[in-house]
Structure formats: C-alpha cells, structure tokens
Design a protein around this motif. Structure first.
Motif, PDB file in Angstrom:
ATOM      1  N   GLY A  43       7.437 -19.369 -55.213  1.00  0.00           N
ATOM      2  CA  GLY A  43       7.885 -20.759 -55.114  1.00  0.00           C
ATOM      3  C   GLY A  43       7.481 -21.375 -53.793  1.00  0.00           C
ATOM      4  N   TYR A  44       7.008 -22.595 -53.879  1.00  0.00           N
ATOM      5  CA  TYR A  44       6.569 -23.333 -52.703  1.00  0.00           C
ATOM      6  C   TYR A  44       7.736 -23.555 -51.742  1.00  0.00           C
ATOM      7  CZ  TYR A  44       3.531 -26.531 -50.206  1.00  0.00           C
ATOM      8  OH  TYR A  44       2.741 -27.117 -49.262  1.00  0.00           O
ATOM      9  N   GLY A  45       7.505 -23.307 -50.451  1.00  0.00           N
ATOM     10  CA  GLY A  45       8.549 -23.580 -49.460  1.00  0.00           C
ATOM     11  C   GLY A  45       9.252 -22.324 -48.986  1.00  0.00           C
ATOM     12  N   VAL A 159      12.863 -26.681 -62.504  1.00  0.00           N
ATOM     13  CA  VAL A 159      13.324 -27.459 -61.346  1.00  0.00           C
ATOM     14  C   VAL A 159      13.164 -28.932 -61.700  1.00  0.00           C
ATOM     15  CG1 VAL A 159      12.805 -28.029 -58.930  1.00  0.00           C
ATOM     16  CG2 VAL A 159      12.811 -25.643 -59.687  1.00  0.00           C
ATOM     17  N   ILE A 160      14.218 -29.725 -61.489  1.00  0.00           N
ATOM     18  CA  ILE A 160      14.137 -31.142 -61.886  1.00  0.00           C
ATOM     19  C   ILE A 160      14.363 -32.094 -60.700  1.00  0.00           C
ATOM     20  CG2 ILE A 160      14.680 -30.790 -64.317  1.00  0.00           C
ATOM     21  CD1 ILE A 160      17.576 -31.618 -63.680  1.00  0.00           C
ATOM     22  N   LEU A 199       6.402 -25.132 -58.038  1.00  0.00           N
ATOM     23  CA  LEU A 199       7.831 -25.459 -57.889  1.00  0.00           C
ATOM     24  C   LEU A 199       8.610 -25.269 -59.185  1.00  0.00           C
ATOM     25  CD1 LEU A 199       7.640 -28.573 -55.537  1.00  0.00           C
ATOM     26  CD2 LEU A 199       8.782 -26.414 -55.059  1.00  0.00           C
ATOM     27  N   ARG A 200       7.984 -24.677 -60.182  1.00  0.00           N
ATOM     28  CA  ARG A 200       8.631 -24.472 -61.494  1.00  0.00           C
ATOM     29  C   ARG A 200       9.098 -25.822 -62.070  1.00  0.00           C
ATOM     30  NH1 ARG A 200      12.301 -21.614 -63.075  1.00  0.00           N
ATOM     31  NH2 ARG A 200      11.002 -20.692 -64.670  1.00  0.00           N
ATOM     32  N   CYS A 201       8.260 -26.816 -61.866  1.00  0.00           N
ATOM     33  CA  CYS A 201       8.573 -28.172 -62.345  1.00  0.00           C
ATOM     34  C   CYS A 201       7.451 -28.587 -63.303  1.00  0.00           C
ATOM     35  CB  CYS A 201       8.648 -29.115 -61.148  1.00  0.00           C
ATOM     36  SG  CYS A 201       8.786 -30.840 -61.624  1.00  0.00           S
ATOM     37  N   ALA A 202       7.829 -29.158 -64.465  1.00  0.00           N
ATOM     38  CA  ALA A 202       6.830 -29.450 -65.507  1.00  0.00           C
ATOM     39  C   ALA A 202       5.997 -30.686 -65.190  1.00  0.00           C
ATOM     40  CB  ALA A 202       7.542 -29.634 -66.837  1.00  0.00           C
ATOM     41  N   VAL A 353      14.593 -23.720 -53.926  1.00  0.00           N
ATOM     42  CA  VAL A 353      15.137 -24.157 -55.224  1.00  0.00           C
ATOM     43  C   VAL A 353      14.472 -23.402 -56.398  1.00  0.00           C
ATOM     44  CG1 VAL A 353      15.648 -26.137 -56.709  1.00  0.00           C
ATOM     45  CG2 VAL A 353      15.752 -26.394 -54.228  1.00  0.00           C
ATOM     46  N   PRO A 354      13.125 -23.219 -56.383  1.00  0.00           N
ATOM     47  CA  PRO A 354      12.531 -22.451 -57.501  1.00  0.00           C
ATOM     48  C   PRO A 354      13.105 -21.029 -57.578  1.00  0.00           C
ATOM     49  CG  PRO A 354      10.821 -23.567 -56.240  1.00  0.00           C
ATOM     50  CD  PRO A 354      12.086 -23.717 -55.451  1.00  0.00           C
ATOM     51  N   ALA A 355      13.286 -20.397 -56.426  1.00  0.00           N
ATOM     52  CA  ALA A 355      13.846 -19.035 -56.416  1.00  0.00           C
ATOM     53  C   ALA A 355      15.277 -19.047 -56.944  1.00  0.00           C
ATOM     54  CB  ALA A 355      13.821 -18.481 -54.999  1.00  0.00           C
TER      55      ALA A 355
END
Ligand SMILES: Cc1cc2nc3c(=O)[nH]c(=O)nc-3n(C[C@H](O)[C@H](O)[C@H](O)COP(=O)(O)O)c2cc1C
Length: 398
Positions: A43-45, A159-160, A199-202, A353-355
């Motif tokens: 995950g980024y960050g 992630v939203i 970021l696990r964001c679509a 947040v992704p983690a």
C-alpha cells in the motif's frame, strides 16, 4: 470456536497467535495465510519497515497433514530484523541498559499507558500498542477466511477515501457500474484487481490524486487517514440475534473492528447518511419471487436488520485516523523532566489505510467464523456443513 489470543511486541523476536479451538478437518493452505500477510504489508504511504519485513507464518500446532485437529492452532511470525533489536528488546537480561524513551506521542498509547502501568520507559508501552500486532490478527483472519470459503462466504474491502478525497462506495458503484456486481465472478474480479492498485481503490483517477495528497503530507512530515469499506458476500440469513444486546451482529462486529489500531468510526449500511434521509428512502422494501424467495430492491441496511444478518451483502465503513507518529513531531512533555519536548519519532507510515483495510477484512472474517460456528455448531467441518445444509433446507421450505 475461533476465539484467539495474540502475543508479541512490535520489535520482539516474533509474534504469536493461538486459536483456541477450530472444527476438525478444515484444510489450511499456508500460502493463503502468507498472501494475506503480504497484502497487509503493501500500500502506498507505508514506511521503511515494510521493506524489511516480509512476513511468513510458521504453524506450530493444531494442524496435521494440512488439516485442523480441533486442538489449539498456534502460529508465529518471526521479526526479520530481530538481530538489530535484540540489544533493546531481549526478553531476558539485557547486556546494557537501553536508552529510555520519555517523550510521548500524542495519539498513541504512550502517555496513558505509561501512567496506567507505571512505566518510565515508553517502549514498555508502545511495543505492544503498535499495529505490528495486526499481522497476527491477519494470520488468524486468513484461517477464518478459509473456513468461510467452505460456505461460499467471501470477505472483501476497498479504500473509498484518503484525507478529503473520496471515491465510490459499494452502493454508489452498484448504481453506476455497467457490470453486474451481484455476480460472483464479477465481484471476485473487482476485488482481485484492487490488490494491484497502490491504494486498493477502484477509481484510478482518484487514486493518482490520493497518492499526490499522501506525498504532499509526507513531504511536510505529516500523515493522513481515510475510510475503507468491508463487503461480505454469501452470508446466510440468521447470524446474530435480536434477543440480547450482546448477541447483535452489529455489536459483535463493532467490538472487534473498533479494536483495530487507529479505527475511530464505524458505519453500517447507509449509517450517518441515512440519518439525514426520510425512512421511506432508507428502508429496504421487501418483495417475493417464488423461485428465489424474499428479496430487496436496495441494501441501505448494510445486510443487518434487528441485529441479524438478512442475507444481503454486509456493508461496513471504517474511518482510520491519521497515523500519530509524525516526522514533523508534535508538542509533548518529557515524562521525567516535565519539560516541553518534541514527541518521539519511531519509523512510521504516512498512510496505512490500505493495510488497515486488510486487517478489517481479517477481523470481519474472524467475527463471522465465530458466529457461523456458534450457529451451526459441531466438532468437525463435515458436521457443521451438515447442520448448515439442514438450515438452508429449512429456509427454502419456509
Ligand atoms: C495497519 C496499521 C498500520 C499502522 N502504522 C502506524 C505507524 O507506522 N505509525 C504509527 O504511529 N501508527 C500506526 N498505526 C496506528 C497506531 O497503531 C495507533 O494509532 C496507536 O496504536 C494508538 O491507538 P488508537 O489510534 O487506536 O488510539 C497503524 C495502524 C494500522 C491499523
């Protein structure tokens, strides 16, 4: 079943998880546990430590020839950087007295923990408070996921929101998507591709903006939080109960999900948004079709009514606060001298947040596995499956 305990300090020799009891005969793929551990590390960050760590689980008991024995299942995850920490975290006699940490970080357990446990070295608190512990919970969750898969139950997340930048929630996606998110294959494809996203964001456009936002806060030595959503597919009607407050599905989920480090808000279904709308728009109206039975035209309840799963997807949003360890250290007070100082700077993430979404999946899976085994009881997987099938038959004949 699926009651568990984790032990271990962040920079100690290893983390341990013990699952007290499991049904016998459940086949466990260790690769799947390691895959979940790897998902938690990406995950980024995330900070430098994630490059050092490459978590691998070791199963020490409770399994034979890949199958559970119903006895306690214990697992360990080694600290790959132990050689550098032995001089500070050795459980037995230390060779030299380590330097004490005395400048507590706002937003961490440091000061409250030191006062409560009468500790003059913050390391005695922060090592256990650290979210490194979530690796052990993720391993337990990976076993719970393998159990739930036997019943076609899938726990996923995305992630939203990062900072103030939002992307579509599951309900918004369902309204806008031109693919069928109710189809099992499309559901699985949607979530599988998210693991490739930083970021696990679509929403890939929004992802780029979110990455820039993280970079800009990180450049200032700051951190940022966000929101992720857990979506559970394939849950039967009837987990949890309306009869006692502590049996309600929400209370079971909230108790364990709110116990994830840095989680400060939880919303089920329409949640806070629903509070501003009229009841006629919030409640999911009931319809019936002879072939498929009862169904709804919407899922504002997030899959729970009266403390009981209603057969719809479970929808839970979780808010994570910004990481409390900042390179641009916050004001603090030295515990010994009582003089103003900068808060301690441990190696830290700027955004996790992704983690946290992977930890959220794991914890949700654990709660659901606890409830599935409570409802469909039985000592072996085959017995639980038999009970489950009999219940599905009862539902179909209702
Ligand atoms: C996956 C994950 C990673 C985290 N990484 C860090 C980190 O690198 N640095 C930090 O200060 N806090 C981190 N946190 C948050 C702290 O562990 C948490 O804020 C702290 O233990 C205090 O607990 P509380 O926020 O629940 O009150 C992380 C949390 C999670 C879930």
């Amino acid at each position: 079943m699926f009651e568990y305990l984790t032990a271990g300090e962040s920079h100690g020799p290893r983390l341990t998880a013990v699952i007290k009891s499991l049904p016998s005969g459940l086949e466990i793929e260790v690769d799947k546990i390691n895959k979940e551990l790897a998902r938690r590390q990406h995950g980024y960050g995330r900070g430098q430590r994630m490059e050092i760590e490459s978590d691998q689980v070791l199963i020490n008991s409770g399994l034979r020839n890949k199958k559970t024995l119903a006895s306690p299942l214990s697992m360990t995850i080694e600290n790959r950087d132990w050689k550098n920490w032995k001089k500070i975290m050795e459980p037995l006699q230390l060779e030299t007295e380590p330097q004490k940490l005395t400048n507590p970080r706002p937003g961490h357990a440091d000061l409250a923990g030191a006062l409560k446990y009468n500790q003059k070295d913050l390391r005695n608190i922060l090592e256990r408070a650290s979210a490194r512990e979530t690796a052990a919970r993720t391993a337990v969750g990976a076993i719970a996921k393998q159990f739930l898969a036997e019943f076609g139950i899938v726990v996923a997340s995305h992630v939203i929101q990062i900072g103030n930048l939002k992307s579509e929630s599951w309900s918004q996606l369902k309204q806008s998507a031109n693919f069928d998110l109710d189809s099992k294959v499309e559901f699985e494809n949607y979530f599988a591709q998210l693991d490739q996203s930083p970021l696990r964001c679509a929403n890939s456009e929004q992802t780029k903006a979110m990455q820039k936002l993280i970079d800009s806060w990180q450049a200032k030595g700051d951190s940022v939080g966000g929101v992720f959503e857990i979506i559970v597919r394939g849950l039967p009607v009837g987990l949890g109960s309306h009869v006692h407050w502590d049996l309600k599905l929400e209370s079971k989920l909230a108790a364990q999900l709110m116990a994830i480090q840095a989680i400060k808000g939880l919303e089920i279904g329409a949640g806070f948004e629903g509070a501003s709308q009229p009841g006629s728009l919030v409640h999911d109206q009931i319809y019936y079709q002879p072939k498929t039975g009862f169904y709804r035209g919407s899922n504002q309840a997030g899959g729970i009514e009266g403390g009981i799963s209603n057969g719809q997807n479970l929808l839970i949003k979780l808010a994570m606060k910004p990481i409390p360890t900042l390179a641009q250290a916050l004001a603090s007070v030295d515990m010994i001298s009582k003089k103003a100082v900068s808060a301690a700077k441990e190696r830290s993430d700027a955004c996790a947040v992704p983690a946290a979404s992977i930890v959220g999946e794991a914890v949700t899976a654990i709660v659901l596995a606890q409830l599935m085994t409570a409802k469909f009881g039985g000592d072996s997987l085959s017995e639980i499956k038999r009970n489950y099938q009999a219940y599905l038959k009862q539902l179909s004949e209702f």
